[in-house]
Design an enzyme around this catalytic site. Structure first.
Site, PDB file in Angstrom:
ATOM      1  N   CYS A  35      -4.201  -3.093   4.273  1.00  0.00           N
ATOM      2  CA  CYS A  35      -3.680  -2.644   5.558  1.00  0.00           C
ATOM      3  C   CYS A  35      -4.688  -2.767   6.705  1.00  0.00           C
ATOM      4  O   CYS A  35      -4.939  -3.848   7.213  1.00  0.00           O
ATOM      5  CB  CYS A  35      -3.182  -1.207   5.417  1.00  0.00           C
ATOM      6  SG  CYS A  35      -2.092  -0.654   6.755  1.00  0.00           S
ATOM      7  N   GLU A  56       0.847  -1.185   0.000  1.00  0.00           N
ATOM      8  CA  GLU A  56       0.000   0.000   0.000  1.00  0.00           C
ATOM      9  C   GLU A  56       0.894   1.252   0.000  1.00  0.00           C
ATOM     10  O   GLU A  56       1.956   1.266   0.621  1.00  0.00           O
ATOM     11  CB  GLU A  56      -0.885   0.003   1.254  1.00  0.00           C
ATOM     12  CG  GLU A  56      -1.807   1.209   1.372  1.00  0.00           C
ATOM     13  CD  GLU A  56      -2.460   1.288   2.738  1.00  0.00           C
ATOM     14  OE1 GLU A  56      -3.698   1.229   2.792  1.00  0.00           O
ATOM     15  OE2 GLU A  56      -1.738   1.416   3.741  1.00  0.00           O
ATOM     16  N   LYS A  60      -9.824   0.660  -1.383  1.00  0.00           N
ATOM     17  CA  LYS A  60      -9.931   0.332   0.043  1.00  0.00           C
ATOM     18  C   LYS A  60     -11.312   0.712   0.592  1.00  0.00           C
ATOM     19  O   LYS A  60     -11.776   1.842   0.405  1.00  0.00           O
ATOM     20  CB  LYS A  60      -8.824   1.077   0.796  1.00  0.00           C
ATOM     21  CG  LYS A  60      -8.657   0.714   2.256  1.00  0.00           C
ATOM     22  CD  LYS A  60      -7.439   1.457   2.815  1.00  0.00           C
ATOM     23  CE  LYS A  60      -7.114   1.077   4.239  1.00  0.00           C
ATOM     24  NZ  LYS A  60      -5.889   1.790   4.717  1.00  0.00           N
TER      25      LYS A  60
END
Length: 519
Positions: free
Chosen positions: A388, A277, A337
């Site tokens: 993440c 990321e 995300k």
């Protein structure tokens, strides 16, 4: 009649002084902290639950509130220490908010502890507490759940049956049974049947966990190139500003080195390569220079690369995106995300917060969440892209697996929290997810820890932090779903309903008892 019948008519007289209860709460919180990485003393989790529960045994709900809050502080202060690089005030505020859930849990436990089978209901309430923290406020913060301390524990395989909530429940139930046993022995209640059954439960829970069968190898593998470019630091929150594209160039350079090593026969040829990321904070859709750097690295390695990029959405917004970059056709399919970091990727209550805290302006452009799971066709497989922070959220990972993702790839950026307890805590979450969904998991981080986690939760390879690293790992590709994948949130819902129902019955029983005394 039904409500009052469920409450015990007598209870062992366990009445330590107030300072003794406070000491139990603090000791329990600290013990639970020791169970989490990097220390990873998993057995301290049930051992810590026991004094936390015992500290509110026999107290009034109002007193249970502050005792539970004290336990939460004792645990959260060290467990959330990784937040300190953002600011001491942010760390203390987060701890203060999260400890409220421990206080409410303690209040509810003080009610159900008057009932028969109270260790069962108290363990269910622990699941409810963690669900509350995972939901409120501003989208929730599901960090430091009991389950995430059990990556090497006998309880780990329970994840394949009911996910992380079932792991939390079994650990909490063990601790509650220990508290039940301790209270009886402290009050010299040596009834053999009570002691024997409780001790048997304490032993049986981890033993049964070890006996839970896991799925076997399906015979299919994929070679995944892992790139950890590392990030130069300039202290505080900021990256080194010596060169605008330094992070991107680091990951491109490491990819070129991987391509050269593959040509030299040092590594097998990868089927795909993964960058972490934020491996480029420069939008390659808008920057010809960033596009050229990425494209050259992808062409050199000769296989699709999953690039972690921050891309602009309009003039005022952005998205944290995983982009499939093909060596021939360039950028293609992508995943945005879904679970964004409050005050990191977006600012809740923006106008108010920005007017009160100048530091909140560091967020910059506000991120927009995606609304689709991360199943991306990359080379010969459909990987499950998880970004993440999302690895802590049950529903995001479950949705990605159900959409067909295998193996799972966790692209992460831990540069702000280097050498803290965050990277090992996050790696432990990947171990739980591997067993929970019968998938290999490949965490890929800018500064570490990048790793290869097998479907049984074992770590086959990992990097140190703050170094540039690369490797080609051969990951299993599995498609068989676990029971946990199929049933989703239902085990958690059932456990939460059981705990809530017990609390309601306890309150109703207390009201009925008071009315009876008045009459």
């Amino acid at each position: 009649m039904l409500a009052t019948a469920t409450v015990r008519s007598t209870a062992p007289a366990f009445a330590p002084p107030t300072w003794g209860r406070a000491a139990l709460a603090i000791a329990g919180g600290l013990l639970i902290f020791l169970a989490f990485p990097p220390l990873g003393l998993w057995f301290c989790a049930p051992l810590g639950v026991a004094p936390v529960i015992a500290s509110v045994y026999g107290v009034r709900p109002r007193r249970a509130l502050w005792i539970g809050y004290l336990a939460g502080l004792a645990f959260m202060l060290p467990a959330m220490a990784w937040v300190r690089p953002i600011g001491e005030d942010a760390w203390l505020a987060l701890v203060a908010i999260e400890s409220v859930f421990w206080a409410v849990q303690a209040l509810l436990v003080s009610l159900v502890i008057r009932m028969r089978l109270w260790p069962l209901w108290a363990a269910c309430l622990w699941v409810l507490q963690e669900r509350g923290r995972s939901t409120f406020p501003v989208g929730g913060f599901p960090w430091a759940r009991l389950a995430f301390s059990q990556g090497t524990a006998p309880y780990l395989k329970y994840a394949s049956l009911g996910g992380a909530p079932l792991v939390t429940f079994t650990v909490a139930l063990t601790g509650c049974l220990l508290a039940y046993l301790a209270v009886h022995l402290f009050t010299r209640d040596y009834r053999e049947r009570v002691v024997a059954l409780t001790a048997a439960g304490v032993v049986a829970l981890p033993v049964v966990g070890m006996l839970v069968p896991l799925h076997g190898d399906e015979g299919k593998t994929v070679n995944i190139g892992v790139i950890q470019g590392s990030v130069p630091r300039n202290g505080g929150l900021g990256l080194s500003e010596a060169e605008p594209a330094v992070v991107l160039k680091n990951h491109a350079a490491e990819t070129h080195r991987l391509a050269e090593a593959v040509r030299a026969g040092k590594y097998p040829k990868p089927d795909l390569v993964v960058w972490p990321e934020n491996s480029t904070d420069i939008d390659p859709y808008r920057s010809p220079e960033a596009y050229a750097i990425i494209d050259a690295a992808v062409k050199d390695v000769g296989v699709p690369v999953l690039v972690g990029a921050v891309v602009a959405i309009g003039d005022d917004s952005r998205a944290t995106r995983s982009v499939v970059w093909d060596p021939v056709t360039g950028p293609g399919d992508h995943y945005d995300k879904q679970k964004l970091v409050p005050f990191g990727e977006f600012t809740p209550y923006k106008d108010l917060v920005l007017s009160l805290f100048e530091r909140a302006n560091l967020v910059g452009r506000q991120s927009i969440p995606g609304d689709e799971p991360g199943d991306l066709k990359v080379g010969p497989v459909t990987v499950g892209a998880v970004s993440c922070y999302e690895v802590a959220f049950d529903t995001v990972v479950n949705g990605t697996v159900r959409a067909g993702g295998s193996p799972l790839v966790v692209q992460t950026n831990n540069a702000t929290y280097e050498l803290s307890n965050l990277p090992p805590q996050q790696l432990a979450m990947s171990r739980i997810r591997a067993v929970e969904h019968n998938r290999a998991v490949i965490p890929v981080a800018t500064t570490g820890i990048s790793a290869h986690v097998a479907p049984d939760g074992s770590i086959l390879w990992e990097t140190p932090e703050l170094v540039a690293a690369m490797n080609v790992v051969t990951a299993q590709v599995r498609t068989s779903d676990t029971l946990a994948t199929r049933v989703g949130v239902w085990p958690e819902i059932i456990l939460m309903m059981a705990g809530t129902g017990a609390a309601v019955v306890a309150v109703a029983s207390g009201v009925a008892a008071r009315r009876s005394r008045r009459d």
